[in-house]
Motif scaffolding. Sequence first.
Motif, mmCIF file in Angstrom:
data_model
loop_
_atom_site.group_PDB
_atom_site.id
_atom_site.type_symbol
_atom_site.label_atom_id
_atom_site.label_comp_id
_atom_site.label_asym_id
_atom_site.label_seq_id
_atom_site.Cartn_x
_atom_site.Cartn_y
_atom_site.Cartn_z
ATOM 1 N N GLY A 1 0.819 -1.212 0.000
ATOM 2 C CA GLY A 1 0.000 0.000 0.000
ATOM 3 C C GLY A 1 0.847 1.253 0.000
ATOM 4 O O GLY A 1 0.518 2.239 -0.676
ATOM 5 N N ASP A 2 1.954 1.241 0.747
ATOM 6 C CA ASP A 2 2.862 2.394 0.748
ATOM 7 C C ASP A 2 3.511 2.598 -0.621
ATOM 8 O O ASP A 2 3.888 3.719 -0.968
ATOM 9 C CB ASP A 2 3.948 2.207 1.807
ATOM 10 C CG ASP A 2 3.388 2.241 3.223
ATOM 11 O OD1 ASP A 2 2.279 2.806 3.394
ATOM 12 O OD2 ASP A 2 4.038 1.709 4.135
ATOM 13 N N ASP A 3 3.649 1.512 -1.378
ATOM 14 C CA ASP A 3 4.217 1.607 -2.726
ATOM 15 C C ASP A 3 3.175 1.971 -3.772
ATOM 16 O O ASP A 3 3.470 1.965 -4.972
ATOM 17 C CB ASP A 3 4.885 0.279 -3.116
ATOM 18 C CG ASP A 3 6.143 0.007 -2.304
ATOM 19 O OD1 ASP A 3 6.737 0.981 -1.807
ATOM 20 O OD2 ASP A 3 6.520 -1.171 -2.163
ATOM 21 N N GLY A 4 1.953 2.274 -3.345
ATOM 22 C CA GLY A 4 0.920 2.701 -4.281
ATOM 23 C C GLY A 4 0.142 1.572 -4.914
ATOM 24 O O GLY A 4 -0.452 1.758 -5.984
ATOM 25 N N LEU A 5 0.106 0.398 -4.264
ATOM 26 C CA LEU A 5 -0.563 -0.767 -4.816
ATOM 27 C C LEU A 5 -1.721 -1.185 -3.919
ATOM 28 O O LEU A 5 -1.663 -1.028 -2.700
ATOM 29 C CB LEU A 5 0.419 -1.943 -4.949
ATOM 30 C CG LEU A 5 1.673 -1.685 -5.786
ATOM 31 C CD1 LEU A 5 2.684 -2.807 -5.561
ATOM 32 C CD2 LEU A 5 1.334 -1.581 -7.264
ATOM 33 N N VAL A 6 -2.756 -1.725 -4.528
ATOM 34 C CA VAL A 6 -3.847 -2.335 -3.769
ATOM 35 C C VAL A 6 -3.385 -3.717 -3.315
ATOM 36 O O VAL A 6 -2.813 -4.487 -4.093
ATOM 37 C CB VAL A 6 -5.114 -2.452 -4.633
ATOM 38 C CG1 VAL A 6 -6.202 -3.189 -3.870
ATOM 39 C CG2 VAL A 6 -5.603 -1.080 -5.054
ATOM 40 N N SER A 7 -3.612 -4.027 -2.047
ATOM 41 C CA SER A 7 -3.159 -5.310 -1.517
ATOM 42 C C SER A 7 -4.275 -5.978 -0.734
ATOM 43 O O SER A 7 -5.159 -5.319 -0.178
ATOM 44 C CB SER A 7 -1.931 -5.127 -0.606
ATOM 45 O OG SER A 7 -2.258 -4.295 0.498
ATOM 46 N N VAL A 8 -4.231 -7.298 -0.707
ATOM 47 C CA VAL A 8 -5.190 -8.110 0.030
ATOM 48 C C VAL A 8 -4.412 -8.970 1.015
ATOM 49 O O VAL A 8 -3.483 -9.689 0.615
ATOM 50 C CB VAL A 8 -6.020 -8.998 -0.911
ATOM 51 C CG1 VAL A 8 -6.968 -9.890 -0.120
ATOM 52 C CG2 VAL A 8 -6.795 -8.145 -1.902
ATOM 53 N N THR A 9 -4.778 -8.904 2.282
ATOM 54 C CA THR A 9 -4.141 -9.709 3.308
ATOM 55 C C THR A 9 -4.934 -10.992 3.506
ATOM 56 O O THR A 9 -6.139 -10.948 3.772
ATOM 57 C CB THR A 9 -4.061 -8.948 4.639
ATOM 58 O OG1 THR A 9 -3.396 -7.700 4.418
ATOM 59 C CG2 THR A 9 -3.293 -9.746 5.671
ATOM 60 N N GLY A 10 -4.265 -12.130 3.363
ATOM 61 C CA GLY A 10 -4.960 -13.399 3.542
ATOM 62 C C GLY A 10 -4.183 -14.548 2.935
ATOM 63 O O GLY A 10 -3.175 -14.360 2.235
ATOM 64 N N ASP A 11 -4.662 -15.749 3.204
ATOM 65 C CA ASP A 11 -4.059 -16.978 2.701
ATOM 66 C C ASP A 11 -4.479 -17.176 1.246
ATOM 67 O O ASP A 11 -5.658 -17.394 0.962
ATOM 68 C CB ASP A 11 -4.505 -18.154 3.567
ATOM 69 C CG ASP A 11 -3.834 -19.453 3.172
ATOM 70 O OD1 ASP A 11 -2.984 -19.434 2.258
ATOM 71 O OD2 ASP A 11 -4.158 -20.496 3.775
ATOM 72 N N ALA A 12 -3.516 -17.110 0.337
ATOM 73 C CA ALA A 12 -3.826 -17.189 -1.091
ATOM 74 C C ALA A 12 -4.221 -18.593 -1.524
ATOM 75 O O ALA A 12 -4.681 -18.770 -2.661
ATOM 76 C CB ALA A 12 -2.638 -16.699 -1.920
ATOM 77 N N THR A 13 -4.051 -19.609 -0.667
ATOM 78 C CA THR A 13 -4.521 -20.945 -1.037
ATOM 79 C C THR A 13 -6.030 -21.076 -0.867
ATOM 80 O O THR A 13 -6.614 -22.068 -1.315
ATOM 81 C CB THR A 13 -3.823 -22.015 -0.171
ATOM 82 O OG1 THR A 13 -4.151 -21.805 1.214
ATOM 83 C CG2 THR A 13 -2.317 -21.930 -0.332
#
Length: 376
Positions: free
Chosen positions: A201-213
């Motif tokens: 997010g600090d780098d200007g990207l949308v991010s999702v926190t969670g287990d990608a499996t």
Amino acid sequence: MKDHERPPARPVRLSLFRSLWYRSHTEARDDAEAGRSITMPVRIGAPPLLQVLRRLSIALLVLAITTLIVYADHDGYNDNSDGSVSLLDAAYYATVTLSTTGYGDITPVSDTARLINILLITPLRVLFLIILVGTTLEVLTERTRQQVRIHRWRVRTSGHIVVVGYGTKGRHAVQTLVGKGISKDQIVIVDAQRKSALAAGDDGLVSVTGDATRSETLVKAEVQNASRVIVAPQRDETAALVTLTARQLNRRATIVVAAREDENVPLLKQSGADTVVTSSSSAGRLLGVSIVSPTVAQTLENLMTLGSGLDLIERPVSRAEVGEEPRSCADLIVAVVRGKQFLDYADPRLARLQSGDRVITVSRAAPAADEQESFT
């Protein structure tokens, strides 16, 4: 049934106004969960003193406009002290009216003045009060604004790139994508670590926190609408589960996976990966080349590092190059993609370039310093 075998949940795409007016229990729960797991890029606001001065300026502007409106129809007002309304009296009336004090010593008496009070003065009074309590309103509406931002992002996101894992491999992959001209708005990060998601997010990207499996996490990242997926976790077994889940959610996307061991490449391809890059074997080959010929290794490093001097790029053949020999072109052509065939520079079928070919060339490009600074 395991999480990665569950059928993907179909996200409900609501209109913005409907989502603000009414939400079911399921929609409210999904929005609350999205607010906790999705991190939007940080917006840089103005300094507090500048915000106060800006609001003060707007308030004074509203006061001045109200004064002019009252003075323009001063004959329709009555002053209990002397019967006439001067410019100073108009300013005084505007001040006590906008602040809702209302002493009653100056009152509108004509129909026109009363109509103007209804249609103009009252909205200006409301605007003036909103400006005065703007800080309080910002605190109260911060959560709503965040939900609106997330809702708008989820509605508009399509054809983007999902990067699973924002470690060393994920960061460099994003840096290369941005350097190649892909907008940060088209990149979504998925990482199980909250710290990594906040860094994205600090780098200007949308991010999702969670287990990608888990399919629920990838659905939040809109992987079902993505055009490409990069899988770069720390462990190969995690990469296989993420690849399997992503392929189940999206049959059309191109999936590129980073693996540590060569023996896991067939498993990853069976899971749905289009391309598998083995980090350990690639590093081993580069180490061997570095021992035998350090300059060759340095050249390979330059080719793989964006903006370091030499870049490998793929582009369509230009109209001027059609019918020419590859060696006669201005750029150094090392390979050509013709249809579904990959032809290297020594292939006899590359006597002439054809329309529709895509050439892979070595070029010297200027470093994208402004794009890379945010990742340093």
